[in-house]
Design a protein around this motif. Structure first.
Motif, PDB file in Angstrom:
ATOM      1  N   ARG A 169      46.326  35.617  39.932  1.00  0.00           N
ATOM      2  CA  ARG A 169      45.494  35.153  38.823  1.00  0.00           C
ATOM      3  C   ARG A 169      45.918  33.760  38.379  1.00  0.00           C
ATOM      4  O   ARG A 169      47.097  33.528  38.105  1.00  0.00           O
ATOM      5  CB  ARG A 169      45.587  36.112  37.632  1.00  0.00           C
ATOM      6  CG  ARG A 169      44.630  35.733  36.495  1.00  0.00           C
ATOM      7  CD  ARG A 169      44.866  36.591  35.259  1.00  0.00           C
ATOM      8  NE  ARG A 169      44.591  37.988  35.490  1.00  0.00           N
ATOM      9  CZ  ARG A 169      43.368  38.524  35.425  1.00  0.00           C
ATOM     10  NH1 ARG A 169      42.326  37.781  35.150  1.00  0.00           N
ATOM     11  NH2 ARG A 169      43.210  39.813  35.646  1.00  0.00           N
ATOM     12  N   HIS A 219      40.514  31.964  37.411  1.00  0.00           N
ATOM     13  CA  HIS A 219      40.035  32.654  38.604  1.00  0.00           C
ATOM     14  C   HIS A 219      41.051  33.708  39.033  1.00  0.00           C
ATOM     15  O   HIS A 219      42.238  33.620  38.711  1.00  0.00           O
ATOM     16  CB  HIS A 219      39.818  31.648  39.737  1.00  0.00           C
ATOM     17  CG  HIS A 219      39.102  32.218  40.929  1.00  0.00           C
ATOM     18  ND1 HIS A 219      37.766  32.538  40.900  1.00  0.00           N
ATOM     19  CD2 HIS A 219      39.541  32.544  42.174  1.00  0.00           C
ATOM     20  CE1 HIS A 219      37.411  33.031  42.080  1.00  0.00           C
ATOM     21  NE2 HIS A 219      38.463  33.051  42.865  1.00  0.00           N
ATOM     22  N   TRP A 278      42.107  35.881  42.619  1.00  0.00           N
ATOM     23  CA  TRP A 278      41.954  36.141  44.046  1.00  0.00           C
ATOM     24  C   TRP A 278      42.431  37.563  44.325  1.00  0.00           C
ATOM     25  O   TRP A 278      43.589  37.904  44.090  1.00  0.00           O
ATOM     26  CB  TRP A 278      42.765  35.154  44.868  1.00  0.00           C
ATOM     27  CG  TRP A 278      42.255  33.746  44.799  1.00  0.00           C
ATOM     28  CD1 TRP A 278      41.334  33.155  45.600  1.00  0.00           C
ATOM     29  CD2 TRP A 278      42.665  32.726  43.860  1.00  0.00           C
ATOM     30  NE1 TRP A 278      41.127  31.841  45.230  1.00  0.00           N
ATOM     31  CE2 TRP A 278      41.932  31.560  44.170  1.00  0.00           C
ATOM     32  CE3 TRP A 278      43.566  32.695  42.797  1.00  0.00           C
ATOM     33  CZ2 TRP A 278      42.078  30.370  43.457  1.00  0.00           C
ATOM     34  CZ3 TRP A 278      43.709  31.529  42.080  1.00  0.00           C
ATOM     35  CH2 TRP A 278      42.970  30.384  42.409  1.00  0.00           C
ATOM     36  N   THR A 279      41.529  38.422  44.814  1.00  0.00           N
ATOM     37  CA  THR A 279      41.877  39.815  45.060  1.00  0.00           C
ATOM     38  C   THR A 279      40.831  40.456  45.966  1.00  0.00           C
ATOM     39  O   THR A 279      39.695  39.972  46.051  1.00  0.00           O
ATOM     40  CB  THR A 279      41.960  40.602  43.731  1.00  0.00           C
ATOM     41  OG1 THR A 279      42.369  41.944  43.986  1.00  0.00           O
ATOM     42  CG2 THR A 279      40.613  40.625  43.031  1.00  0.00           C
ATOM     43  N   ASN A 280      41.212  41.548  46.616  1.00  0.00           N
ATOM     44  CA  ASN A 280      40.267  42.359  47.386  1.00  0.00           C
ATOM     45  C   ASN A 280      39.850  43.612  46.615  1.00  0.00           C
ATOM     46  O   ASN A 280      39.067  44.408  47.132  1.00  0.00           O
ATOM     47  CB  ASN A 280      40.895  42.772  48.723  1.00  0.00           C
ATOM     48  CG  ASN A 280      41.062  41.593  49.656  1.00  0.00           C
ATOM     49  OD1 ASN A 280      40.232  40.692  49.706  1.00  0.00           O
ATOM     50  ND2 ASN A 280      42.153  41.587  50.413  1.00  0.00           N
TER      51      ASN A 280
END
Length: 320
Positions: free
Chosen positions: A250, A283, A285-287
């Protein structure tokens, strides 16, 4: 009627690494980098003889099991291994360890196939085409507590942060990022939005549910969901279908700042003057497919926690 008690002994241990580095230090340009990485784990060392070591129900939809096991961490998920959807009647026939169909003899002496069941002989639900398919770990044709398996752990392998700070003449930028890596989360929200069990609102994903037999299994979509069953069936048992990788990075904050020239300020009897813009939660970033991967580490379950807001703050600071 109830009594609180100490269940045993848990050992917490770990380490933390912190690095501060200044690669550039000149009159006009300064760069400061700070990085920290940590790891911790808990291990059950002793358990009281009267402690309740099990939680949850193996024969209920939506209920993950918890277990307290010696020399294992607290925070693990236990449930069934999801294996897709029964596409046709042939797939509902039970298989032995060699992968061969299991047969029995009926009252008339005819050889008939044994179909997969859930919770025989207490629940005794017979799986039909379109039902969720779970792995029969002991190959007995019966999905029950003996097929419960370890599904994941909500404790992260590592967590930490990164803080780069750059200053060029009168301009500066400070950022903050933090992360978790290697933790699993049970997406309870997705479970409820895909269960197709009652009149609750459902997500658009259920439009891909099973609706007809697939004699040619290659024709079935890879993301096919089980059929809709009102008030019956076991299509949303707690399984690895809803356990996801909860790792994320994050970008927590960024501040842009401009300091006015000190010579100009002194001419106007101003000691300090600067403009700044701060942005929070830029923002992630993750799945992870839920709204926010930063799930509470006290349970590892995501029940539709609202995502953190993105905010902008602009300001001017003046001192005489």
């Amino acid at each position: 009627s109830t009594m609180s008690m100490n269940h045993g002994v848990v050992e917490n241990r770990g380490w933390e690494l912190s690095i501060n580095y200044k690669p550039v230090r000149t009159r006009d340009l300064n760069i400061d980098l700070a990085f920290n990485l940590a790891k911790y784990e808990n291990v059950v060392k002793e358990v009281h003889e009267y402690a309740n070591l099990y939680g949850g129900a193996w024969d209920e939809n939506g209920s993950y099991l918890t277990r307290i096991i010696l020399n294992q961490p607290i925070g693990s998920f236990y449930g069934y291994k999801y294996d897709g959807v029964y596409l046709n009647e042939e797939q509902t026939i039970a298989k032995d360890k060699g992968g061969q169909p299991i047969y029995t003899v009926d009252d008339q002496g005819n050889q008939v196939p044994v179909y997969m069941r859930f919770g025989y002989p207490t629940v005794d639900y017979t799986f039909k085409p379109g039902d969720a398919r779970y792995k029969d770990l002991n190959n007995d044709g019966n999905i029950n507590y003996q097929d419960i398996a370890y599904l994941g752990d909500f404790n992260p392998l590592f967590y930490g942060g990164f803080t780069p700070c750059i200053k060029f003449r009168q301009f500066s930028r400070n950022s903050g990022l933090h992360f978790r890596f290697g933790n699993d989360s049970s997406n309870m929200t997705r479970m409820k939005l895909e269960k197709m069990y009652n009149y609750d609102n459902q997500s658009k994903a259920v439009l891909k549910r099973w609706r007809h037999l697939y004699e040619n299994v290659d024709e079935a979509p890879t993301d096919l969901l089980p059929r809709a069953l009102y008030g019956e069936g076991y299509n949303w048992l707690a399984s690895d279908r809803f356990v996801e990788d909860g790792s994320f990075l994050r970008w927590k904050s960024a501040t842009f700042k401009y300091n006015f020239n000190k010579v100009w300020l002194s001419k106007h009897n101003i000691s300090e003057l600067y403009l700044y813009l701060t942005v929070n939660n830029l923002h992630v970033w993750t799945n992870y497919t839920g709204q926010d991967p930063e799930v509470s580490l006290s349970s590892g379950k995501d029940n539709s926690r609202a995502p953190v807001t993105k905010s902008f703050t602009f300001g001017l600071n003046i001192s005489f």
